[in-house]
Design a protein around this motif. Structure first.
Motif: not given
Length: 259
Positions: A241-258
């Protein structure tokens, strides 16, 4: 990837080192047809125009997505990618580089970010506006944006998608029903796309709404309720839930491909 919510439907997306300004309303008031008594939105805190914008991305031609007073403040030489109706707005304002995307068409920004238009919100009797899939080509991370909660089943072909920006709360009018389809639409698209992260949009935070329509608008649902729905459906998606003006760095992970 960094995301900054600029309130209402407005976002700054930093992806692959590029800054994309999405559906900006940053200055002035918001009206439809200049009819203040019917609907008027005012920003209690105006946001500074972000610097070094590489692209403006517009999903709809309505003023809450292609906001003329804001677009008038921006450099007309910034490239724009837009739905057909939004393209008419920026072309009328004198923008030099406008790419129109219809559903299924794609645009690549500097060989680094692919932007694909998908069917989005129904606006008017026959007009279907744009949602967007943004893909960082080097990493493969993908973001999906649709501001009214209208999700095409064609999206299933894009799964999985890492980040979704869409409403998760309904806004309803008596006798009309939902005009923003949050809860059920967001849950459905989460099941389709299995996102790592979801961020709510459309619900203005530092906005004052006046006029006839806002008196009857009702919000149904909450972030907490939506998180509970995700858990009940065995979805591990994180809701930010972002607040206006906040810069959020997303911590994403690579998905394992079957294999």
């Amino acid at each position: 990837m960094y995301l900054t919510w600029l309130d209402n439907n407005s976002w700054l997306i930093e992806i692959a080192g590029k800054s994309i300004l999405l559906d900006p309303w940053l200055v002035g008031s918001l009206t439809f047809g200049n009819v203040d008594w019917f609907f008027k939105g005012s920003l209690s805190q105006q946001r500074p125009i972000p610097e070094n914008i590489d692209l403006i991305l517009l999903s709809q031609g309505l003023p809450d997505h292609a906001h003329p007073p804001t677009l008038e403040q921006l450099d007309r030489k910034i490239p724009v990618v837009a739905s057909p109706s939004a393209a008419k707005v920026v072309q009328g304002l004198g923008y030099s580089f406008v790419t129109v995307l219809t559903h299924g068409e794609a645009f690549t920004l500097n060989h680094q970010v692919e932007i694909k238009a998908v069917p989005g919100s129904v606006v008017g009797p026959n007009a279907v506006e744009n949602g967007y899939l943004l893909k960082e080509l080097e990493s493969g991370f993908t973001l999906y944006y649709e501001p009214h909660g209208t999700h095409s089943s064609q999206l299933k072909q894009a799964a999985p998608v890492d980040v979704i920006i869409t409403p998760i709360v309904d806004l309803t009018l008596p006798l009309v029903g939902p005009i923003i389809k949050g809860t059920n639409g967001a849950l459905e698209v989460a099941k389709w796309l299995q996102p790592q992260v979801m961020l709510p949009t459309a619900a203005g935070k530092n906005v004052i709404f006046e006029g006839l329509i806002p008196k009857f608008l009702q919000a149904v649902g909450s972030v907490a309720e939506f998180r509970s729905l995700l858990a009940k459906n065995n979805l591990t998606t994180q809701v930010i839930e972002a607040l206006p003006g906040d810069r959020i760095q997303l911590q994403l992970h690579k998905r394992t491909v079957a294999i």
